[in-house]
Design a protein around this motif. Structure first.
Motif, PDB file in Angstrom:
ATOM      1  N   MET A   1       1.096   5.619  -2.076  1.00 38.92           N
ATOM      2  CA  MET A   1       1.194   6.968  -1.479  1.00 38.92           C
ATOM      3  C   MET A   1       2.533   7.613  -1.842  1.00 38.92           C
ATOM      4  O   MET A   1       2.606   8.817  -2.092  1.00 38.92           O
TER       5      MET A   1
ATOM      6  N   ASN B   1      -5.929   4.447  10.410  1.00 33.95           N
ATOM      7  CA  ASN B   1      -4.804   4.181  11.294  1.00 33.95           C
ATOM      8  C   ASN B   1      -4.363   5.571  11.791  1.00 33.95           C
ATOM      9  O   ASN B   1      -4.225   6.467  10.963  1.00 33.95           O
TER      10      ASN B   1
ATOM     11  N   GLY C   1       0.816  -1.212   0.000  1.00 32.99           N
ATOM     12  CA  GLY C   1       0.000   0.000   0.000  1.00 32.99           C
ATOM     13  C   GLY C   1       0.850   1.262   0.000  1.00 32.99           C
ATOM     14  O   GLY C   1       0.510   2.280  -0.619  1.00 32.99           O
ATOM     15  N   LYS C   2       1.982   1.206   0.692  1.00 32.03           N
ATOM     16  CA  LYS C   2       2.843   2.375   0.816  1.00 32.03           C
ATOM     17  C   LYS C   2       3.275   2.941  -0.524  1.00 32.03           C
ATOM     18  O   LYS C   2       3.475   4.148  -0.664  1.00 32.03           O
TER      19      LYS C   2
ATOM     20  N   TYR D   1      -7.809  -0.406   4.933  1.00 37.62           N
ATOM     21  CA  TYR D   1      -8.588  -1.134   5.957  1.00 37.62           C
ATOM     22  C   TYR D   1     -10.065  -1.245   5.568  1.00 37.62           C
ATOM     23  O   TYR D   1     -10.923  -1.460   6.425  1.00 37.62           O
TER      24      TYR D   1
ATOM     25  N   ARG E   1       4.252  -8.168   0.250  1.00 36.13           N
ATOM     26  CA  ARG E   1       4.343  -6.882  -0.457  1.00 36.13           C
ATOM     27  C   ARG E   1       3.461  -6.876  -1.705  1.00 36.13           C
ATOM     28  O   ARG E   1       3.923  -7.038  -2.837  1.00 36.13           O
TER      29      ARG E   1
ATOM     30  N   ASP F   1      -6.861   6.469   0.958  1.00 36.49           N
ATOM     31  CA  ASP F   1      -6.196   5.273   1.477  1.00 36.49           C
ATOM     32  C   ASP F   1      -7.257   4.396   2.135  1.00 36.49           C
ATOM     33  O   ASP F   1      -7.728   4.688   3.230  1.00 36.49           O
TER      34      ASP F   1
ATOM     35  N   SER G   1      -2.154  -6.479   2.267  1.00 35.40           N
ATOM     36  CA  SER G   1      -1.419  -6.620   3.539  1.00 35.40           C
ATOM     37  C   SER G   1      -2.328  -6.915   4.722  1.00 35.40           C
ATOM     38  O   SER G   1      -2.071  -7.847   5.489  1.00 35.40           O
ATOM     39  N   LYS G   2      -3.347  -6.101   4.884  1.00 33.64           N
ATOM     40  CA  LYS G   2      -4.194  -6.219   6.078  1.00 33.64           C
ATOM     41  C   LYS G   2      -5.321  -7.214   5.834  1.00 33.64           C
ATOM     42  O   LYS G   2      -5.548  -8.111   6.645  1.00 33.64           O
TER      43      LYS G   2
HETATM   44  N1  PLP Z   1      -1.930   2.860   4.738  1.00 33.29           N
HETATM   45  C1  PLP Z   1      -2.206   2.749   6.034  1.00 33.29           C
HETATM   46  C2  PLP Z   1      -3.217   3.651   6.639  1.00 33.29           C
HETATM   47  C3  PLP Z   1      -1.514   1.815   6.817  1.00 33.29           C
HETATM   48  O1  PLP Z   1      -1.785   1.725   8.131  1.00 33.29           O
HETATM   49  C4  PLP Z   1      -0.534   1.008   6.221  1.00 33.29           C
HETATM   50  C5  PLP Z   1       0.248   0.035   7.010  1.00 33.29           C
HETATM   51  O2  PLP Z   1       0.301   0.044   8.198  1.00 33.29           O
HETATM   52  C6  PLP Z   1      -0.291   1.169   4.866  1.00 33.29           C
HETATM   53  C7  PLP Z   1      -1.003   2.096   4.147  1.00 33.29           C
HETATM   54  C8  PLP Z   1       0.816   0.418   4.160  1.00 33.29           C
HETATM   55  O3  PLP Z   1       0.563  -0.889   3.948  1.00 33.29           O
HETATM   56  P1  PLP Z   1       1.638  -1.830   3.246  1.00 33.29           P
HETATM   57  O4  PLP Z   1       2.262  -2.629   4.325  1.00 33.29           O
HETATM   58  O5  PLP Z   1       0.804  -2.659   2.306  1.00 33.29           O
HETATM   59  O6  PLP Z   1       2.617  -0.988   2.507  1.00 33.29           O
END
Ligand code: PLP
Length: 393
Positions: free
Chosen positions: A104, A175, A100-101, A207, A246, A204, A237-238
């Motif tokens: 962004m 988060n 996910g990162k 979740y 990844r 984002d 991921s979640k």
């Molecule tokens: N966005 C939010 C709000 C998150 O809490 C997280 C991970 O904790 C991510 C993105 C990133 O997830 P990833 O581990 O898939 O890069």
């Protein structure tokens, strides 16, 4: 003398990883540490997904894939979006990314530069602010307030937009707070954004499958009027307990897709091929594994919130999404980061101080309840003993 560019003086990080390292070091030294710090499901990846990854390796999927991801996975993402949000998204706008990162990272690189402003939730995922600062843009925090149930406020967000605003980042379920923003609030935000057609939006929704008490997740993808400037962030991921694989995906407006593809070619070439095949199994096969995980989190959510409200001078509202509780610890007299650190070092409970998620996080700590009910109960007992014996130093 080597000279690293000044941007690296501005880049931040995620303190959750430092807490994880410290918790692991204490455990390795023989201490019994309960880790409520890191934000990842404690369950293994469902077996059918693991098998699909292994099969892909056995079948010879060892090479590069297209930088945007294999078509069958992009099609599976389209189907998933249609099933969950009732929205038609072409696989041609879907990009497969390593987590996910990365979405962004790309979006902020596309819009951040000196003179620009980017709005982001505070408290919020720390990488937003870090990357905005890295680009030289001005990070503009949108306060996320307990009195709003940790939903974002549309009016407060809109009031922060200036002619310099290039990108607005929203995150729900959120988060570190577990906040879910009601549909009426999102409606107001989208309506207000009509007056700011130059502002791009990064939503984002990592979740998005994790909401409780019948609360629905409302994707920004359902608002046709902003689709031409909306970047949608999601991933495995979640939802599928796949943090270490990844695997993430995003939906981009057509004019940005090429830029994202080029960033992928420059940075990582493609996501691990076997991981992509595992992703197809995750999205296309039964979603019962997701429902089971969410039901388990829901049970733990009730345990952790009840236990926190039973602690002296601590109060915690019931989070409606994700797997975090964000109790108010202001009444204890502790600064939040000092409390988090003392809980780890002295009580063997790893949590994250609210200020690690932004200035508006002071007075709070984050607990991840992605841990067993038994461990959560033990952690709460330790916290109770700690708070009754140990006064702020
Ligand atoms: N966005 C939010 C709000 C998150 O809490 C997280 C991970 O904790 C991510 C993105 C990133 O997830 P990833 O581990 O898939 O890069």
């Amino acid at each position: 003398m080597m000279q690293v560019v000044p941007a690296f003086g501005r880049i931040g990080e995620e303190n959750a990883f430092a807490v994880l390292a410290r918790a692991d070091a204490l455990s390795a030294a023989g201490r019994d540490v309960i880790n409520l710090g890191i934000g990842q499901p404690d369950m293994p990846t469902p077996a059918h997904i693991v098998e699909a990854g292994i099969k892909a390796l056995r079948d010879g999927h060892h090479g590069y894939t297209p930088a945007t991801g294999i078509l069958p996975l992009r099609e599976a993402v389209s189907r998933d979006i249609h099933r969950r949000h009732g929205v038609a998204v072409s696989p041609e706008s879907v990009m497969i990314v390593p987590g996910g990162k990365v979405t962004m990272f790309m979006a902020i690189l596309m819009f951040g530069e000196p003179g620009a402003e980017i709005l982001y939730p505070d408290p919020g995922f720390p990488i937003y602010r870090s990357m905005i600062a890295f680009t030289g843009a001005r990070p503009v925090p949108v306060p996320i307030r307990e009195e709003n149930g940790f939903a974002f406020s549309a009016d407060e967000t809109l009031a922060l937009i200036t002619p310099k605003t290039r990108l607005l980042i929203v995150n729900a379920p959120a988060n570190p707070t577990g906040g879910v923003t009601p549909k009426a609030e999102i409606d107001t935000l989208v309506k207000g954004l009509a007056a700011h057609p130059d502002v791009a939006i990064l939503s984002d929704e990592i979740y998005g499958t994790m909401t409780y008490d019948g609360e629905a997740h409302h994707s920004l993808l359902t608002y046709e009027e902003i689709r031409d400037r909306l970047i949608y962030l999601d991933g495995a991921s979640k939802t599928y307990a796949m943090t270490g694989w990844r695997l993430g995906w995003s939906v981009w407006p057509t004019p940005l897709y090429e830029a994202a593809r080029k960033l992928a070619v420059n940075a990582h070439s493609c996501v691990n091929a076997a991981t992509q095949w595992a992703g197809i199994a995750a999205l296309d096969e039964s979603q019962d594994c997701v429902a089971e995980m969410v039901a388990a989190f829901d049970r733990r959510r009730r345990i952790v919130v009840a236990g926190l409200n039973d602690l002296p001078d601590i109060s915690c509202i019931m989070p409606k999404g994700a797997f975090y509780a964000f109790p108010n610890v202001g009444g204890t007299g502790w600064r939040a980061k000092a409390l988090a650190s003392a809980l780890l070092e002295e009580a063997g409970v790893a949590v994250i101080g609210g200020p690690d998620f932004g200035v508006h996080g002071e007075g709070y700590i984050r607990l991840s309840y992605a841990n067993s009910a038994e461990n959560i109960l033990r952690a709460l007992e330790r916290m109770k003993a700690f708070l009754s014996e140990r006064k702020p130093g």
